[in-house]
Design an enzyme around this catalytic site. Structure first.
Site, mmCIF file in Angstrom:
data_model
loop_
_atom_site.group_PDB
_atom_site.id
_atom_site.type_symbol
_atom_site.label_atom_id
_atom_site.label_comp_id
_atom_site.label_asym_id
_atom_site.label_seq_id
_atom_site.Cartn_x
_atom_site.Cartn_y
_atom_site.Cartn_z
ATOM 1 N N GLN A 57 -98.936 -50.274 -33.472
ATOM 2 C CA GLN A 57 -97.789 -50.023 -32.573
ATOM 3 C C GLN A 57 -97.374 -51.263 -31.780
ATOM 4 O OE1 GLN A 57 -98.614 -45.764 -30.694
ATOM 5 N NE2 GLN A 57 -100.453 -46.849 -31.262
ATOM 6 N N ARG A 58 -98.235 -52.254 -31.711
ATOM 7 C CA ARG A 58 -97.886 -53.461 -30.945
ATOM 8 C C ARG A 58 -97.172 -54.504 -31.803
ATOM 9 N NH1 ARG A 58 -102.576 -54.098 -27.025
ATOM 10 N NH2 ARG A 58 -102.902 -56.200 -27.795
ATOM 11 N N ASP A 101 -98.159 -54.666 -15.598
ATOM 12 C CA ASP A 101 -98.460 -54.621 -14.157
ATOM 13 C C ASP A 101 -99.655 -55.495 -13.780
ATOM 14 O OD1 ASP A 101 -100.066 -52.869 -15.585
ATOM 15 O OD2 ASP A 101 -100.187 -51.392 -13.972
ATOM 16 N N VAL A 153 -85.797 -70.396 -22.371
ATOM 17 C CA VAL A 153 -85.661 -71.802 -22.757
ATOM 18 C C VAL A 153 -84.183 -72.201 -22.864
ATOM 19 C CG1 VAL A 153 -86.068 -73.461 -24.634
ATOM 20 C CG2 VAL A 153 -87.900 -71.916 -23.896
ATOM 21 N N ARG A 158 -87.379 -67.345 -25.809
ATOM 22 C CA ARG A 158 -86.190 -68.059 -26.308
ATOM 23 C C ARG A 158 -85.076 -68.065 -25.256
ATOM 24 N NH1 ARG A 158 -81.495 -66.004 -28.428
ATOM 25 N NH2 ARG A 158 -80.267 -67.463 -29.690
ATOM 26 N N ALA A 159 -84.824 -66.898 -24.664
ATOM 27 C CA ALA A 159 -83.733 -66.804 -23.681
ATOM 28 C C ALA A 159 -84.017 -67.685 -22.471
ATOM 29 C CB ALA A 159 -83.562 -65.343 -23.255
ATOM 30 N N ASP A 211 -94.721 -48.656 -18.656
ATOM 31 C CA ASP A 211 -95.276 -48.087 -17.418
ATOM 32 C C ASP A 211 -94.969 -48.948 -16.187
ATOM 33 O OD1 ASP A 211 -96.842 -50.177 -18.266
ATOM 34 O OD2 ASP A 211 -98.757 -49.171 -17.948
ATOM 35 N N GLY A 227 -101.270 -57.155 -22.971
ATOM 36 C CA GLY A 227 -100.936 -56.698 -24.323
ATOM 37 C C GLY A 227 -99.627 -57.301 -24.796
ATOM 38 N N LYS A 287 -96.079 -17.908 -38.025
ATOM 39 C CA LYS A 287 -95.329 -16.698 -38.354
ATOM 40 C C LYS A 287 -93.859 -17.013 -38.623
ATOM 41 C CE LYS A 287 -96.084 -12.805 -35.975
ATOM 42 N NZ LYS A 287 -96.377 -12.020 -34.744
ATOM 43 N N ARG A 325 -101.913 -46.580 -22.763
ATOM 44 C CA ARG A 325 -102.942 -46.752 -21.732
ATOM 45 C C ARG A 325 -103.061 -45.479 -20.911
ATOM 46 N NH1 ARG A 325 -105.624 -51.406 -20.146
ATOM 47 N NH2 ARG A 325 -104.109 -52.818 -21.065
ATOM 48 N N ARG A 369 -106.139 -61.781 -21.951
ATOM 49 C CA ARG A 369 -106.545 -61.189 -20.676
ATOM 50 C C ARG A 369 -107.516 -62.204 -20.078
ATOM 51 N NH1 ARG A 369 -104.151 -56.164 -21.508
ATOM 52 N NH2 ARG A 369 -104.456 -55.306 -23.598
ATOM 53 N N HIS A 419 -103.303 -50.402 -32.877
ATOM 54 C CA HIS A 419 -102.563 -51.639 -32.592
ATOM 55 C C HIS A 419 -101.378 -51.887 -33.517
ATOM 56 C CE1 HIS A 419 -106.160 -52.213 -30.217
ATOM 57 N NE2 HIS A 419 -105.489 -53.125 -29.536
ATOM 58 N N THR A 468 -94.309 -54.870 -22.188
ATOM 59 C CA THR A 468 -95.428 -54.011 -22.593
ATOM 60 C C THR A 468 -94.866 -52.845 -23.394
ATOM 61 O OG1 THR A 468 -97.127 -52.436 -21.852
ATOM 62 C CG2 THR A 468 -95.347 -52.865 -20.296
ATOM 63 N N ILE A 469 -95.600 -52.426 -24.416
ATOM 64 C CA ILE A 469 -95.119 -51.276 -25.193
ATOM 65 C C ILE A 469 -95.245 -49.975 -24.397
ATOM 66 C CG2 ILE A 469 -95.656 -52.340 -27.422
ATOM 67 C CD1 ILE A 469 -98.103 -50.352 -27.551
ATOM 68 N N ASP A 470 -96.003 -49.999 -23.295
ATOM 69 C CA ASP A 470 -96.308 -48.753 -22.576
ATOM 70 C C ASP A 470 -95.151 -48.238 -21.717
ATOM 71 O OD1 ASP A 470 -98.804 -49.113 -23.651
ATOM 72 O OD2 ASP A 470 -99.705 -49.880 -21.810
HETATM 73 N N1 LIG Z 1 -105.528 -58.136 -9.388
HETATM 74 C C1 LIG Z 1 -105.328 -59.196 -10.190
HETATM 75 N N2 LIG Z 1 -105.400 -60.446 -9.679
HETATM 76 C C2 LIG Z 1 -105.191 -61.526 -10.468
HETATM 77 N N3 LIG Z 1 -104.933 -61.451 -11.775
HETATM 78 C C3 LIG Z 1 -104.862 -60.247 -12.340
HETATM 79 C C4 LIG Z 1 -105.060 -59.053 -11.588
HETATM 80 N N4 LIG Z 1 -104.933 -58.001 -12.420
HETATM 81 C C5 LIG Z 1 -104.681 -58.511 -13.652
HETATM 82 N N5 LIG Z 1 -104.636 -59.856 -13.612
HETATM 83 C C6 LIG Z 1 -104.412 -60.786 -14.720
HETATM 84 O O1 LIG Z 1 -103.450 -60.256 -15.617
HETATM 85 C C7 LIG Z 1 -104.032 -60.148 -16.924
HETATM 86 C C8 LIG Z 1 -103.378 -59.065 -17.716
HETATM 87 O O2 LIG Z 1 -103.593 -57.816 -17.086
HETATM 88 P P1 LIG Z 1 -103.750 -56.486 -17.944
HETATM 89 O O3 LIG Z 1 -103.872 -55.358 -16.980
HETATM 90 O O4 LIG Z 1 -104.865 -56.669 -18.921
HETATM 91 O O5 LIG Z 1 -102.450 -56.434 -18.831
HETATM 92 P P2 LIG Z 1 -100.927 -56.095 -18.469
HETATM 93 O O6 LIG Z 1 -100.338 -57.245 -17.756
HETATM 94 O O7 LIG Z 1 -100.317 -55.898 -19.804
HETATM 95 O O8 LIG Z 1 -100.954 -54.840 -17.622
HETATM 96 C C9 LIG Z 1 -105.512 -59.966 -16.642
HETATM 97 O O9 LIG Z 1 -106.325 -60.267 -17.734
HETATM 98 C C10 LIG Z 1 -105.693 -60.981 -15.513
HETATM 99 O O10 LIG Z 1 -105.669 -62.291 -16.035
HETATM 100 O O1 LIG Z 2 -105.414 -54.732 -27.068
HETATM 101 P P1 LIG Z 2 -106.421 -54.071 -26.216
HETATM 102 O O2 LIG Z 2 -107.083 -55.018 -25.281
HETATM 103 O O3 LIG Z 2 -107.345 -53.250 -27.040
HETATM 104 O O4 LIG Z 2 -105.653 -53.063 -25.229
HETATM 105 C C1 LIG Z 2 -105.124 -51.839 -25.624
HETATM 106 C C2 LIG Z 2 -104.118 -51.430 -24.600
HETATM 107 O O5 LIG Z 2 -103.042 -52.364 -24.611
HETATM 108 C C3 LIG Z 2 -101.816 -51.675 -24.762
HETATM 109 O O6 LIG Z 2 -101.463 -51.695 -26.141
HETATM 110 C C4 LIG Z 2 -100.733 -52.379 -23.985
HETATM 111 O O7 LIG Z 2 -101.087 -52.366 -22.621
HETATM 112 P P2 LIG Z 2 -100.698 -53.546 -21.630
HETATM 113 O O8 LIG Z 2 -99.331 -53.988 -22.040
HETATM 114 O O9 LIG Z 2 -100.737 -52.926 -20.266
HETATM 115 O O10 LIG Z 2 -101.700 -54.614 -21.796
HETATM 116 C C5 LIG Z 2 -102.114 -50.244 -24.309
HETATM 117 O O11 LIG Z 2 -101.202 -49.305 -24.853
HETATM 118 C C6 LIG Z 2 -103.513 -50.070 -24.813
HETATM 119 O O12 LIG Z 2 -104.220 -49.096 -24.075
#
Ligand SMILES: Nc1ncnc2c1ncn2[C@@H]1O[C@H](COP(=O)(O)OP(=O)(O)O)[C@@H](O)[C@H]1O
Ligand SMILES: O=P(O)(O)OC[C@H]1O[C@](O)(COP(=O)(O)O)[C@@H](O)[C@@H]1O
Length: 332
Positions: A260-261, A104, A25, A22-23, A131, A12, A216, A173, A73, A258, A127-129
């Site tokens: 929010q992104r 992650d 680079v 930028r930083a 997490d 995301g 109330k 998420r 992704r 979205h 990530t905006i999450d």
């Molecule tokens: N277990 C994994 N092994 C290899 N690549 C991964 C794995 N999990 C995620 N990825 C790669 O990272 C991309 C982004 O992961 P995703 O969970 O969708 O978003 P985020 O990085 O924001 O959590 C995935 O589409 C895939 O290309």
């Molecule tokens: O853009 P998509 O694929 O619909 O994904 C939505 C998800 O991506 C997010 O906006 C950001 O999540 P990640 O940064 O982990 O990808 C979540 O808050 C949301 O659940």
């Protein structure tokens, strides 16, 4: 010896990813190194779709939302063959260090790649999450809070005018950071978070009690419930009909989605991204590998990717305490 860097954004997109690019680079050029940017996350790494980045290409970028490298992704990146292809492509471009800006999942991808590639991989939490452990905030989180709060402020105007109950779904998420902060800062009345959710019945009973006492106590009858996405079974529609049945209220659901992104990053995200991007280049020259750069209590911190990929990050206890006092348990 100077190093060649590659950078990509994955998963995301988040406001501030451009500031991080930028930083990286500028810090890299300062050391005399070169940078290429891969497009569309790991997809570009597999197809060798990349462009040269330099001070000129990152000029006027810090304030732009989204990511100039595009994101993506790439499910096939989980395979051994993909990692080997990526390693060969990086070697072909004589890259010493790959910087991955993402969440992650993206870091799991970076760790996977490092099993098949001898270069350095360094992660920047984007990530905006929010997490991701190993950092107090992720790049994009602060801007997303502002966006959610501004939106809820607008919902409040119409909620007050009609004295209605609104449900506002916030992203995250499976994490409640964004919902929690947005609920407090918008002075919402109740918040449903994955970390605190126990059952539908328990939440409905609590909301009913809060709503009853609120009606109330307060002259105005509007009531705003912030709902973190992916928590309520059946989503906002199911919650809306259960609440309507119990309370007899007229309810309107709003999914912020979205929006929010997007948007120009707030200064906190720009500064965080800039600090983390510079530190990533420094860490590469220090010889670090398979780490993520974060910021904790104002200090830059390097954490092994293995410790951030699968660990969960708890909500801040003091923020939860405040929320309970003024929102969920206000009338308890
Ligand atoms: N277990 C994994 N092994 C290899 N690549 C991964 C794995 N999990 C995620 N990825 C790669 O990272 C991309 C982004 O992961 P995703 O969970 O969708 O978003 P985020 O990085 O924001 O959590 C995935 O589409 C895939 O290309
Ligand atoms: O853009 P998509 O694929 O619909 O994904 C939505 C998800 O991506 C997010 O906006 C950001 O999540 P990640 O940064 O982990 O990808 C979540 O808050 C949301 O659940």
């Amino acid at each position: 010896m100077t190093k060649n860097f590659a950078v990509l954004s994955s998963g995301g997109d988040a406001p501030g990813m451009n500031a991080a690019v930028r930083a990286v680079v500028l810090a890299c050029e300062r050391e005399g190194g070169q940078v290429i940017g891969y497009r569309y996350g790991y997809n570009g790494l597999l197809s060798q779709s990349c462009r040269n980045l330099n001070a000129k290409t990152v000029h006027n970028l810090i304030q732009q939302g989204g990511t100039v490298l595009h994101s993506g992704r790439c499910p096939e990146f989980k395979s051994e063959q993909s990692a080997k292809t990526a390693a060969a492509n990086l070697n072909e471009k004589a890259i010493d260090c790959l910087i991955v800006i993402g969440g992650d999942g993206s870091f799991r991808g970076a760790a996977h790649l490092s099993k098949y590639w001898s270069g350095q991989v360094i992660g920047l939490p984007g990530t905006i999450d929010n997490d991701i452990p190993g950092t107090d905030a992720t790049i994009g989180y602060y801007t997303a809070i502002e966006t959610a709060v501004t939106s809820i402020d607008k919902v409040r105007d119409t909620a007050d005018a009609f004295e209605r109950l609104f449900l506002v779904e916030v992203m995250g998420r499976h994490a409640g950071f964004l919902a929690l902060k947005a609920a407090i800062a918008s002075a919402s009345d109740y918040v449903i978070l994955p970390e605190l959710f126990e059952s539908e019945d328990k939440s409905l009973n609590e909301i009913e009690l809060q709503l009853h006492k609120h009606r109330k106590d307060v002259e105005h009858d509007s009531f705003i419930i912030v709902v973190a996405e992916n928590v309520w079974p059946g989503g906002l529609d199911a919650l809306s009909s259960s609440l309507a049945q119990r309370t007899g209220s007229e309810i309107r659901p709003v999914i912020l989605g979205h929006v929010q992104r997007g948007g120009s990053p707030v200064s906190q995200d720009r500064i965080l991204a800039t600090k983390l991007g510079c530190e990533a280049v420094q860490a590469a020259y220090d010889g670090d590998n398979c780490i993520m750069i974060g910021e904790q209590k104002g200090e830059l911190v390097r954490t092994p990717l293995s410790e951030v990929c699968d660990a969960s990050k708890p909500l801040t206890a003091s923020t939860v305490k405040t929320m309970k006092l003024l929102l969920n348990n206000r009338y308890a």
